[in-house]
Design an enzyme around this catalytic site. Sequence first.
Site, PDB file in Angstrom:
ATOM      1  N   CYS A   2      18.395  -3.941   1.263  1.00  0.00           N
ATOM      2  CA  CYS A   2      19.841  -3.729   1.246  1.00  0.00           C
ATOM      3  C   CYS A   2      20.298  -3.082  -0.061  1.00  0.00           C
ATOM      4  O   CYS A   2      19.666  -3.250  -1.098  1.00  0.00           O
ATOM      5  CB  CYS A   2      20.550  -5.065   1.391  1.00  0.00           C
ATOM      6  SG  CYS A   2      20.003  -5.992   2.822  1.00  0.00           S
ATOM      7  N   ARG A  27      15.958   3.094  -0.022  1.00  0.00           N
ATOM      8  CA  ARG A  27      15.490   1.709  -0.078  1.00  0.00           C
ATOM      9  C   ARG A  27      15.138   1.174   1.308  1.00  0.00           C
ATOM     10  O   ARG A  27      14.476   0.158   1.421  1.00  0.00           O
ATOM     11  CB  ARG A  27      16.574   0.820  -0.697  1.00  0.00           C
ATOM     12  CG  ARG A  27      16.906   1.174  -2.128  1.00  0.00           C
ATOM     13  CD  ARG A  27      18.146   0.460  -2.594  1.00  0.00           C
ATOM     14  NE  ARG A  27      17.947  -0.967  -2.666  1.00  0.00           N
ATOM     15  CZ  ARG A  27      17.522  -1.618  -3.731  1.00  0.00           C
ATOM     16  NH1 ARG A  27      17.235  -0.966  -4.823  1.00  0.00           N
ATOM     17  NH2 ARG A  27      17.385  -2.924  -3.719  1.00  0.00           N
ATOM     18  N   TRP A  74      19.408  -4.145   5.595  1.00  0.00           N
ATOM     19  CA  TRP A  74      18.066  -4.217   6.208  1.00  0.00           C
ATOM     20  C   TRP A  74      17.991  -5.602   6.821  1.00  0.00           C
ATOM     21  O   TRP A  74      18.031  -6.615   6.099  1.00  0.00           O
ATOM     22  CB  TRP A  74      16.999  -4.032   5.130  1.00  0.00           C
ATOM     23  CG  TRP A  74      15.605  -3.878   5.647  1.00  0.00           C
ATOM     24  CD1 TRP A  74      14.994  -2.730   6.056  1.00  0.00           C
ATOM     25  CD2 TRP A  74      14.626  -4.922   5.793  1.00  0.00           C
ATOM     26  NE1 TRP A  74      13.703  -2.992   6.447  1.00  0.00           N
ATOM     27  CE2 TRP A  74      13.448  -4.322   6.297  1.00  0.00           C
ATOM     28  CE3 TRP A  74      14.622  -6.297   5.553  1.00  0.00           C
ATOM     29  CZ2 TRP A  74      12.287  -5.044   6.561  1.00  0.00           C
ATOM     30  CZ3 TRP A  74      13.469  -7.020   5.815  1.00  0.00           C
ATOM     31  CH2 TRP A  74      12.316  -6.392   6.320  1.00  0.00           C
ATOM     32  N   ASN A 100      23.449  -8.804  -1.000  1.00  0.00           N
ATOM     33  CA  ASN A 100      21.992  -8.607  -0.960  1.00  0.00           C
ATOM     34  C   ASN A 100      21.352  -9.954  -1.254  1.00  0.00           C
ATOM     35  O   ASN A 100      21.840 -10.692  -2.114  1.00  0.00           O
ATOM     36  CB  ASN A 100      21.527  -7.648  -2.065  1.00  0.00           C
ATOM     37  CG  ASN A 100      21.855  -6.212  -1.753  1.00  0.00           C
ATOM     38  OD1 ASN A 100      22.411  -5.906  -0.710  1.00  0.00           O
ATOM     39  ND2 ASN A 100      21.524  -5.329  -2.678  1.00  0.00           N
ATOM     40  N   GLY A 101      20.234 -10.246  -0.597  1.00  0.00           N
ATOM     41  CA  GLY A 101      19.540 -11.508  -0.866  1.00  0.00           C
ATOM     42  C   GLY A 101      19.621 -12.428   0.331  1.00  0.00           C
ATOM     43  O   GLY A 101      19.940 -11.987   1.446  1.00  0.00           O
ATOM     44  N   GLU A 481      -5.978   1.236   0.425  1.00  0.00           N
ATOM     45  CA  GLU A 481      -4.731   1.968   0.154  1.00  0.00           C
ATOM     46  C   GLU A 481      -4.628   3.214   1.048  1.00  0.00           C
ATOM     47  O   GLU A 481      -3.551   3.546   1.542  1.00  0.00           O
ATOM     48  CB  GLU A 481      -4.664   2.334  -1.345  1.00  0.00           C
ATOM     49  CG  GLU A 481      -3.542   3.271  -1.758  1.00  0.00           C
ATOM     50  CD  GLU A 481      -2.130   2.750  -1.505  1.00  0.00           C
ATOM     51  OE1 GLU A 481      -1.954   1.613  -1.050  1.00  0.00           O
ATOM     52  OE2 GLU A 481      -1.188   3.522  -1.735  1.00  0.00           O
ATOM     53  N   LYS A 485      -1.529   3.813   3.599  1.00  0.00           N
ATOM     54  CA  LYS A 485      -0.683   5.020   3.597  1.00  0.00           C
ATOM     55  C   LYS A 485      -0.588   5.581   5.010  1.00  0.00           C
ATOM     56  O   LYS A 485       0.486   5.925   5.472  1.00  0.00           O
ATOM     57  CB  LYS A 485      -1.249   6.109   2.672  1.00  0.00           C
ATOM     58  CG  LYS A 485      -1.068   5.905   1.194  1.00  0.00           C
ATOM     59  CD  LYS A 485       0.332   6.063   0.664  1.00  0.00           C
ATOM     60  CE  LYS A 485       1.138   4.817   0.674  1.00  0.00           C
ATOM     61  NZ  LYS A 485       0.971   3.806  -0.315  1.00  0.00           N
ATOM     62  N   GLU A 488       1.494   3.150   7.434  1.00  0.00           N
ATOM     63  CA  GLU A 488       2.931   2.959   7.220  1.00  0.00           C
ATOM     64  C   GLU A 488       3.759   4.192   7.547  1.00  0.00           C
ATOM     65  O   GLU A 488       4.885   4.050   8.011  1.00  0.00           O
ATOM     66  CB  GLU A 488       3.246   2.393   5.822  1.00  0.00           C
ATOM     67  CG  GLU A 488       2.870   3.235   4.664  1.00  0.00           C
ATOM     68  CD  GLU A 488       3.107   2.537   3.335  1.00  0.00           C
ATOM     69  OE1 GLU A 488       3.929   1.622   3.245  1.00  0.00           O
ATOM     70  OE2 GLU A 488       2.453   2.933   2.356  1.00  0.00           O
ATOM     71  N   HIS A 504     -20.733  -6.306   9.657  1.00  0.00           N
ATOM     72  CA  HIS A 504     -20.435  -7.704   9.979  1.00  0.00           C
ATOM     73  C   HIS A 504     -19.289  -7.810  10.985  1.00  0.00           C
ATOM     74  O   HIS A 504     -18.682  -8.868  11.106  1.00  0.00           O
ATOM     75  CB  HIS A 504     -20.101  -8.484   8.703  1.00  0.00           C
ATOM     76  CG  HIS A 504     -21.234  -8.493   7.727  1.00  0.00           C
ATOM     77  ND1 HIS A 504     -22.386  -9.208   7.933  1.00  0.00           N
ATOM     78  CD2 HIS A 504     -21.405  -7.842   6.553  1.00  0.00           C
ATOM     79  CE1 HIS A 504     -23.218  -9.004   6.914  1.00  0.00           C
ATOM     80  NE2 HIS A 504     -22.641  -8.177   6.076  1.00  0.00           N
ATOM     81  N   LYS A 603      12.049  -0.038   0.666  1.00  0.00           N
ATOM     82  CA  LYS A 603      11.442   0.350  -0.607  1.00  0.00           C
ATOM     83  C   LYS A 603      11.324  -0.848  -1.547  1.00  0.00           C
ATOM     84  O   LYS A 603      10.320  -1.013  -2.220  1.00  0.00           O
ATOM     85  CB  LYS A 603      12.290   1.452  -1.252  1.00  0.00           C
ATOM     86  CG  LYS A 603      11.692   2.037  -2.517  1.00  0.00           C
ATOM     87  CD  LYS A 603      10.415   2.789  -2.239  1.00  0.00           C
ATOM     88  CE  LYS A 603       9.748   3.316  -3.486  1.00  0.00           C
ATOM     89  NZ  LYS A 603       8.309   3.588  -3.255  1.00  0.00           N
TER      90      LYS A 603
HETATM   91  C1  F6R Z   1       3.561   0.823   0.268  1.00  0.00           C
HETATM   92  C2  F6R Z   1       4.420   0.217  -0.721  1.00  0.00           C
HETATM   93  C3  F6R Z   1       4.529  -1.256  -0.709  1.00  0.00           C
HETATM   94  C4  F6R Z   1       4.837  -1.808  -2.106  1.00  0.00           C
HETATM   95  C5  F6R Z   1       5.064  -3.319  -2.043  1.00  0.00           C
HETATM   96  C6  F6R Z   1       5.308  -3.894  -3.419  1.00  0.00           C
HETATM   97  O1  F6R Z   1       3.482   2.204   0.126  1.00  0.00           O
HETATM   98  O2  F6R Z   1       5.045   0.880  -1.501  1.00  0.00           O
HETATM   99  O3  F6R Z   1       3.384  -1.844  -0.185  1.00  0.00           O
HETATM  100  O4  F6R Z   1       3.776  -1.513  -2.954  1.00  0.00           O
HETATM  101  O5  F6R Z   1       6.151  -3.594  -1.214  1.00  0.00           O
HETATM  102  O6  F6R Z   1       6.378  -3.264  -4.024  1.00  0.00           O
HETATM  103  P1  F6R Z   1       6.555  -3.238  -5.582  1.00  0.00           P
HETATM  104  O7  F6R Z   1       5.451  -2.435  -6.168  1.00  0.00           O
HETATM  105  O8  F6R Z   1       7.896  -2.626  -5.802  1.00  0.00           O
HETATM  106  O9  F6R Z   1       6.500  -4.671  -6.053  1.00  0.00           O
END
Ligand code: F6R
Length: 608
Positions: A2, A27, A74, A100-101, A481, A485, A488, A504, A603
């Site tokens: 949010c 975000r 969100w 927010n929260g 990772e 990528k 997502e 395994h 985000k």
């Molecule tokens: C994926 C991504 C998320 C963040 C995770 C932690 O591309 O960006 O997996 O890495 O939500 O976020 P931060 O780094 O802001 O604590």
Amino acid sequence: MCGIIGYCGGRAARPLLLDGLKRLEYRGYDSAGLAVADGGRLNVVRAVGKVSDLEKKGIERPLPGHCGIAHTRWATHGRPSEANAHPHLDCRERVAVVHNGIIENYLELKQELQAKGHAFRSETDSEVVAHLIEECFAGDLEKAVRLAVLRLEGTFGLAVMHADAPEQVVAARRGSPIILGLGEGEFFAASDANALLPYTQKVISLNDDEMAVLSPGGYHIKNLNDEFLQKEIEIREGRGEEADKKGFEHYMLKEIFEQPEAIENACRGRLLESEGVSKLGGLEPVLERLKNLKRLVIVSCGTSYYAGLCGRYIFESLCELHVEVEVASEFRYRRLKLDADTAVLALSQSGETADTLAAIREAKRKGALILGVVNVVGSAIAQVTDAGVYNHAGPEFGVASTKIYTSQLVVLTLMALLIGRYQGLSFTEGSAVIQALKRLPRQVKGILTDIEHIKDIAQRYARYQDFLFIGRQHNYPTAMEGALKLKEISYIHAEGYPAGEMKHGPISLIDAEFPTVAIVTQDATADKMLSNIQEIKARNGRVLAVASQGDGRITEVCDDVIRVPETLPILQPVLNIVPLQLFAYFIARSKGRDIDKPRNLAKSVTVE
Ligand code: F6R
């Protein structure tokens, strides 16, 4: 997640609020809304979908009001709908609240307020705040917000308006950021500095349990004991121009291309070549404790967690430390003994991630030294840590993290170099790390010139429904990772595995329709990786390899190869992830996905 923006000043509030919301779009959100003071009442508009959908609503007549609040939501409590979108109103539609929260005691408060006759319209926890303020209001909005906030449990960043005080916005925070922007005769409150920077670089960050009252004539800040506070004004760099895509089709692509610069910025002024060591001003206050450190526990989530997994190899290679890496959301369930010889290191791009924040609060309670590597200056995690290092990578707008991931790997190397040089690492070894760090930006640039080849490969692989990513040692996190990528942003199923684990279980999935991406750059594990690739080929699996430039054997066994330059094994993940970011990007693009704002993702993940 949010986002909040509030405005009080001489200009029409609506366009400024909409512009602020657009700057918060990155975000992640599913609905939006705003409230503007309008001739003795509050004009409220909400819409499901994008800010552009909100913009189209309620434009029958221009709104003259010059004070207002707005929000991107969100969904947590209640699905995305107009009724659940903010601002939330009280019974008489005199109070408007954006939040927010999460209000943890909302059910209890809701029952209490319903018993007093309050009628609720949404399924959210946030609406309870509007009714609570209505209940506490006796002509003074500031007082009503303070009394209401004192009853709230959980986390909140709030901005509130009342139709009887049309020239006021009251903001408050606990655990969810609120930043004030101080302009000339106009004042802003936002959850994220990006929303304010085009208008003012003068900002004040509220701390937990602080409130601010904004009006066109000025502002003041108080604590919840009703005492005035004098707070330092910070000058933030930039005018939010990073929010421009600079000719790139997506923020994600722009940020992939910003990696050479982000790596340079992470190293700038921090390499002491004559001593073969790094210099990190943010760690100086705790240097004595770091010299004698015995144990390091890294806590983080998602991409930052994978950076932490790489960090384990980096610290183990350069220091005499016992290193553990824990997913932050699981940390509190461990019965870990944390003492003064232990440091807990939070890795977070946003500095707001609720799980990571909760983990370090728990670690603090147990007496550990709390360190942080954070990109967003002044963020909640940065405030809780005892010491830390900023990435200085500039804002990251693409939801899928790219440049911060590689920047985190570089900063972790700088930290390990600093501690390692107190723990037995030689000058020669330290110097080799510095030289390798200095070569990285150029090496990343080299990989980026291979974009057309990577795009071509991605287009050929875009038809598959499932992928396996494998790697060993430093490249096991790279496999995780790379898979993250892809899933997502393209919504394709992908799993990252340590290559040795394949036999395994996952090997049973392999057939001609289940390709594998193997990260097989030259290191001590390369031969074993080749054997794993042979096992896949023997089962008809298609293999795309990320391999070292000089490796002649790989073309014999793999279907497709992307080449990367060589560096020290601890830094190889910085290079190896770059083509995998592009691979994911081009597959998602060929599928027409919303790359910068993938569905369901946010985000900053500010709820646990
Ligand atoms: C994926 C991504 C998320 C963040 C995770 C932690 O591309 O960006 O997996 O890495 O939500 O976020 P931060 O780094 O802001 O604590």
